[in-house]
Design a protein around this motif. Structure first.
Motif, PDB file in Angstrom:
ATOM      1  N   LEU A   1       0.824  -1.212   0.000  1.00 19.64           N
ATOM      2  CA  LEU A   1       0.000   0.000   0.000  1.00 19.64           C
ATOM      3  C   LEU A   1       0.859   1.264   0.000  1.00 19.64           C
ATOM      4  O   LEU A   1       0.377   2.348  -0.376  1.00 19.64           O
ATOM      5  CB  LEU A   1      -0.931   0.007   1.224  1.00 19.64           C
ATOM      6  CG  LEU A   1      -2.113  -0.969   1.194  1.00 19.64           C
ATOM      7  CD1 LEU A   1      -2.871  -0.913   2.508  1.00 19.64           C
ATOM      8  CD2 LEU A   1      -3.049  -0.672   0.031  1.00 19.64           C
ATOM      9  N   ARG A   2       2.114   1.163   0.451  1.00 22.49           N
ATOM     10  CA  ARG A   2       3.013   2.311   0.418  1.00 22.49           C
ATOM     11  C   ARG A   2       3.186   2.834  -1.010  1.00 22.49           C
ATOM     12  O   ARG A   2       3.423   4.021  -1.225  1.00 22.49           O
ATOM     13  CB  ARG A   2       4.367   1.905   1.001  1.00 22.49           C
ATOM     14  CG  ARG A   2       5.472   2.934   0.862  1.00 22.49           C
ATOM     15  CD  ARG A   2       5.219   4.142   1.716  1.00 22.49           C
ATOM     16  NE  ARG A   2       5.354   3.821   3.131  1.00 22.49           N
ATOM     17  CZ  ARG A   2       5.012   4.636   4.114  1.00 22.49           C
ATOM     18  NH1 ARG A   2       4.501   5.823   3.820  1.00 22.49           N
ATOM     19  NH2 ARG A   2       5.161   4.271   5.369  1.00 22.49           N
ATOM     20  N   TYR A   3       3.009   1.941  -1.997  1.00 25.33           N
ATOM     21  CA  TYR A   3       3.231   2.304  -3.394  1.00 25.33           C
ATOM     22  C   TYR A   3       1.906   2.336  -4.168  1.00 25.33           C
ATOM     23  O   TYR A   3       1.841   1.977  -5.326  1.00 25.33           O
ATOM     24  CB  TYR A   3       4.219   1.324  -4.034  1.00 25.33           C
ATOM     25  CG  TYR A   3       5.492   1.231  -3.245  1.00 25.33           C
ATOM     26  CD1 TYR A   3       6.461   2.220  -3.312  1.00 25.33           C
ATOM     27  CD2 TYR A   3       5.710   0.152  -2.383  1.00 25.33           C
ATOM     28  CE1 TYR A   3       7.621   2.142  -2.558  1.00 25.33           C
ATOM     29  CE2 TYR A   3       6.865   0.077  -1.631  1.00 25.33           C
ATOM     30  CZ  TYR A   3       7.816   1.073  -1.725  1.00 25.33           C
ATOM     31  OH  TYR A   3       8.961   1.011  -0.972  1.00 25.33           O
ATOM     32  N   ARG A   4       0.854   2.749  -3.484  1.00 27.22           N
ATOM     33  CA  ARG A   4      -0.469   2.889  -4.102  1.00 27.22           C
ATOM     34  C   ARG A   4      -1.076   4.188  -3.609  1.00 27.22           C
ATOM     35  O   ARG A   4      -0.990   4.516  -2.420  1.00 27.22           O
ATOM     36  CB  ARG A   4      -1.350   1.690  -3.710  1.00 27.22           C
ATOM     37  CG  ARG A   4      -2.750   1.737  -4.265  1.00 27.22           C
ATOM     38  CD  ARG A   4      -2.761   1.494  -5.766  1.00 27.22           C
ATOM     39  NE  ARG A   4      -4.109   1.185  -6.235  1.00 27.22           N
ATOM     40  CZ  ARG A   4      -5.050   2.082  -6.492  1.00 27.22           C
ATOM     41  NH1 ARG A   4      -4.784   3.363  -6.324  1.00 27.22           N
ATOM     42  NH2 ARG A   4      -6.240   1.710  -6.913  1.00 27.22           N
ATOM     43  N   ALA A   5      -1.634   4.972  -4.511  1.00 28.76           N
ATOM     44  CA  ALA A   5      -2.246   6.246  -4.145  1.00 28.76           C
ATOM     45  C   ALA A   5      -3.700   6.257  -4.574  1.00 28.76           C
ATOM     46  O   ALA A   5      -4.087   5.623  -5.556  1.00 28.76           O
ATOM     47  CB  ALA A   5      -1.503   7.415  -4.788  1.00 28.76           C
ATOM     48  N   SER A   6      -4.519   6.967  -3.803  1.00 32.75           N
ATOM     49  CA  SER A   6      -5.933   7.115  -4.128  1.00 32.75           C
ATOM     50  C   SER A   6      -6.254   8.603  -4.116  1.00 32.75           C
ATOM     51  O   SER A   6      -6.148   9.254  -3.072  1.00 32.75           O
ATOM     52  CB  SER A   6      -6.794   6.363  -3.114  1.00 32.75           C
ATOM     53  OG  SER A   6      -8.161   6.561  -3.362  1.00 32.75           O
ATOM     54  N   PHE A   7      -6.608   9.161  -5.269  1.00 32.82           N
ATOM     55  CA  PHE A   7      -6.869  10.596  -5.405  1.00 32.82           C
ATOM     56  C   PHE A   7      -5.675  11.424  -4.905  1.00 32.82           C
ATOM     57  O   PHE A   7      -5.834  12.464  -4.276  1.00 32.82           O
ATOM     58  CB  PHE A   7      -8.133  11.003  -4.638  1.00 32.82           C
ATOM     59  CG  PHE A   7      -9.398  10.427  -5.207  1.00 32.82           C
ATOM     60  CD1 PHE A   7     -10.065  11.060  -6.242  1.00 32.82           C
ATOM     61  CD2 PHE A   7      -9.893   9.230  -4.713  1.00 32.82           C
ATOM     62  CE1 PHE A   7     -11.215  10.513  -6.765  1.00 32.82           C
ATOM     63  CE2 PHE A   7     -11.062   8.686  -5.239  1.00 32.82           C
ATOM     64  CZ  PHE A   7     -11.718   9.326  -6.272  1.00 32.82           C
ATOM     65  N   GLY A   8      -4.459  10.922  -5.138  1.00 30.74           N
ATOM     66  CA  GLY A   8      -3.261  11.633  -4.710  1.00 30.74           C
ATOM     67  C   GLY A   8      -2.888  11.386  -3.269  1.00 30.74           C
ATOM     68  O   GLY A   8      -1.850  11.864  -2.808  1.00 30.74           O
ATOM     69  N   GLN A   9      -3.695  10.654  -2.505  1.00 30.43           N
ATOM     70  CA  GLN A   9      -3.397  10.364  -1.103  1.00 30.43           C
ATOM     71  C   GLN A   9      -2.772   8.980  -0.999  1.00 30.43           C
ATOM     72  O   GLN A   9      -3.314   8.014  -1.528  1.00 30.43           O
ATOM     73  CB  GLN A   9      -4.692  10.421  -0.277  1.00 30.43           C
ATOM     74  CG  GLN A   9      -4.461  10.251   1.229  1.00 30.43           C
ATOM     75  CD  GLN A   9      -5.767  10.303   2.003  1.00 30.43           C
ATOM     76  OE1 GLN A   9      -6.804   9.878   1.493  1.00 30.43           O
ATOM     77  NE2 GLN A   9      -5.730  10.813   3.212  1.00 30.43           N
ATOM     78  N   ASN A  10      -1.637   8.896  -0.326  1.00 32.11           N
ATOM     79  CA  ASN A  10      -0.954   7.614  -0.189  1.00 32.11           C
ATOM     80  C   ASN A  10      -1.850   6.613   0.535  1.00 32.11           C
ATOM     81  O   ASN A  10      -2.391   6.911   1.606  1.00 32.11           O
ATOM     82  CB  ASN A  10       0.356   7.803   0.572  1.00 32.11           C
ATOM     83  CG  ASN A  10       1.139   6.510   0.658  1.00 32.11           C
ATOM     84  OD1 ASN A  10       0.953   5.724   1.569  1.00 32.11           O
ATOM     85  ND2 ASN A  10       2.028   6.303  -0.301  1.00 32.11           N
ATOM     86  N   ALA A  11      -2.011   5.424  -0.040  1.00 36.60           N
ATOM     87  CA  ALA A  11      -2.958   4.442   0.505  1.00 36.60           C
ATOM     88  C   ALA A  11      -2.528   3.940   1.879  1.00 36.60           C
ATOM     89  O   ALA A  11      -3.368   3.746   2.764  1.00 36.60           O
ATOM     90  CB  ALA A  11      -3.106   3.270  -0.461  1.00 36.60           C
ATOM     91  N   LEU A  12      -1.220   3.711   2.083  1.00 34.39           N
ATOM     92  CA  LEU A  12      -0.773   3.234   3.393  1.00 34.39           C
ATOM     93  C   LEU A  12      -0.928   4.324   4.444  1.00 34.39           C
ATOM     94  O   LEU A  12      -1.379   4.066   5.567  1.00 34.39           O
ATOM     95  CB  LEU A  12       0.679   2.767   3.319  1.00 34.39           C
ATOM     96  CG  LEU A  12       1.250   2.208   4.628  1.00 34.39           C
ATOM     97  CD1 LEU A  12       0.411   1.037   5.124  1.00 34.39           C
ATOM     98  CD2 LEU A  12       2.700   1.771   4.452  1.00 34.39           C
ATOM     99  N   GLY A  13      -0.549   5.566   4.088  1.00 41.88           N
ATOM    100  CA  GLY A  13      -0.745   6.665   5.044  1.00 41.88           C
ATOM    101  C   GLY A  13      -2.209   6.831   5.407  1.00 41.88           C
ATOM    102  O   GLY A  13      -2.559   7.055   6.578  1.00 41.88           O
TER     103      GLY A  13
END
Length: 524
Positions: free
Chosen positions: A329-341
């Motif tokens: 998830l560290r290397y996946r973004a949703s609408f520009g928001q980091n998925a892991l964060g």
């Protein structure tokens, strides 16, 4: 004459021999006597020396015995002194305990007397209250008799009449009370909900998580920049072909730019270039070797990243595959928001909200962390629904039913069935809806890139597909043993037609189908 001389000489020889024998015997006798005398003297000397040594040993033994006796007496004396000191200390402690016990006994006695006195006062007050109550009942009975005499009604008839009148009046009052309490309950519920959300957001202040689509790499000098480009751009082409990342070269000195919507591929490319710069040997074969090594290392880093997140949140055992997906998830973004964060933030907020509502804080954090776990699988599964994928993987690895319900309910696929799932839904909204957390335009761009790659990956014989140049080019790498040159041309046309039919895009999209045959052999 001769015989007489001969006999004379023989007799003289015998005489001389006898004399010599006698003398030798005498000398031997004297030597043995002397040796005997010396031996006796030596024996006497040894005996005297042994006696002296024995006397010395007896003296030393006596001295040691006296020394040990002295030490024994000293230790006995010190032990007696220690026993006396301990006995004195014990006696002092005993006296202090006795004094304390006497004081506490006296205090308890006083307290008991005080309680007895208070009980007596209460008994008197109770008797007084009973008398007053009896007088009150007598007065009421007297009043009832007087009212009954004047009105001509019995007590029961008057009671029924009064209740009837009161019932009509209370119906309206009851309706007003119900409406008032309903309004107050709604207002109070809204206040509590706002208070809980405010508490959660103030107790957890996460950073703004915004991902970019490019990485700027600073090089030591322009010479290194030229070596990375390579003769006729061969090194750049090899890197783009292997990684699926755009390498942008402009006039900025000692700087190159990597562009890709896929954070994972872009991270591997950045590490590959940094490694090549440190090594200094840059050519297509070396680029492929370093890229494959970095790609293998990334799998281990992803696993460690997932373990670190689970440990930081204080969660219990998770299946290694789920931990790997958390790291991805560290290397996946949703609408520009980091998925892991976003998942970590949701986990912390959900834990705080669940604790305020009396739920299981740790279970809420677990559900919050895993609510978007399906996003780590969407690219691998052709951009499928992350809710369905996440619930499926959690069911496969026996996650808690509350976790699965939170995954399904946070986008409304099913109603939430627990406080923890409701907390996850609220926390997900809080994390995503705060100002600056997401960018809608970026998300639509990422979706278009994924759709482009999905169209190519669904075709038979396609090994890899990369959307590059901001979606203006689709680079498709096919398997040489499945697709021949003629079929490559047909495949490119099919992909282009499907893009025209199913996607909306500005300008044009270039479809490049690459078929490569390699023959490798080793000389031993």
């Amino acid at each position: 004459m001769s015989w007489t001389l001969l006999i004379s000489f023989l007799g003289f020889g015998v005489l001389v021999g006898a004399v010599v024998f006698f003398i030798c015997r005498k000398i031997a006798s004297l030597d043995s006597t002397h040796l005997l005398t010396q031996a006796k003297a030596k024996a006497r000397a040894i005996e005297l020396e042994a006696q002296a040594l024995l006397d010395k040993q007896k003296f030393l033994a006596k001295e040691r015995e006296l020394q040990l006796e002295q030490e024994y007496k000293s230790k006995v004396h010190s032990m007696n002194e220690e026993l006396k000191r301990k006995a004195y200390e014990f006696e002092c402690k005993e006296n202090r305990l006795k004094d304390r016990l006497e004081r506490e006994t006296a205090d308890l006695k006083k307290e008991k007397e005080k309680i007895t006195l208070e009980l007596n006062n209460l008994s008197l007050q109770k008797d007084s209250q009973l008398k007053i109550q009896q007088q009150y009942l007598e007065k009421i009975e007297e009043l009832n008799k007087t009212l009954s005499h004047y009105t001509g009604l019995t007590k029961e008839e008057a009671r029924q009449m009064l209740l009837k009148n009161l019932e009509d009046e209370l119906i309206d009052d009851k309706a007003h009370l119900i409406r008032r309490y309903e309004k107050e309950a709604k207002e109070e519920a809204a206040k509590i909900a706002n208070f809980i959300l405010a508490q959660a957001t103030t107790r957890y202040a996460g950073e703004f998580a915004s991902e970019r689509l490019i990485n700027v790499i600073t090089l030591p000098d322009d010479e290194m920049k030229g070596r990375i480009i390579g003769k006729e751009g061969r090194n750049i082409k090899a890197l783009e072909l292997k990684s699926g990342v755009d390498v942008i070269i402009d006039d900025t000195p000692a700087t190159i730019i990597l562009s890709s919507f896929n954070l994972y591929r872009r991270t591997i490319a950045v590490k590959t270039i940094n490694t090549l710069v440190e090594d200094g040997r840059i050519h297509p074969a070396k680029i492929e070797e370093v890229y494959e090594r970095i790609e293998a290392q990334m799998d281990a880093e992803v696993q460690e990243e997932g373990k670190s997140v689970v440990l930081d949140l204080g969660l219990d055992y998770m299946h290694p595959e789920i931990i790997r997906l958390i790291g991805k998830l560290r290397y996946r973004a949703s609408f520009g928001q980091n998925a892991l964060g976003h998942s970590i933030q949701t986990a912390n907020l959900a834990g705080i909200i669940a604790a305020q509502l009396g739920g299981d804080e740790k279970l809420a954090r677990r559900a919050g962390l895993l609510h978007d776990i399906g996003k780590a699988l969407t690219i691998e599964n052709g951009g499928g629904n992350h809710v369905t994928l996440g619930a499926e993987v959690c069911r496969r690895y026996k996650e808690h039913p509350v976790v699965i319900n939170a995954i399904m309910s946070h986008h409304g696929n099913e109603p939430f069935e627990s406080v923890e799932a409701a907390a996850v839904c609220a926390a997900d909204t809080l994390s995503a809806a705060r100002p600056g957390a997401r960018r809608e335009v970026l998300e639509s761009f990422l979706n278009r890139m994924q759709d482009l790659e999905k169209i190519a990956n669904d075709k038979l014989g396609v090994k890899q597909a990369y959307a590059i140049n901001a979606g203006r080019e689709l680079r498709v790498i096919v398997r040489a043993d499945v697709i021949n040159d003629s079929q490559s041309i047909v495949l490119a046309k099919d992909i282009a037609k499907e893009i025209e039919k199913n996607l909306n895009y500005p300008g044009e999209v270039k479809v490049s189908v690459i078929r490569e045959v390699r023959a490798v052999e080793f000389a031993h």
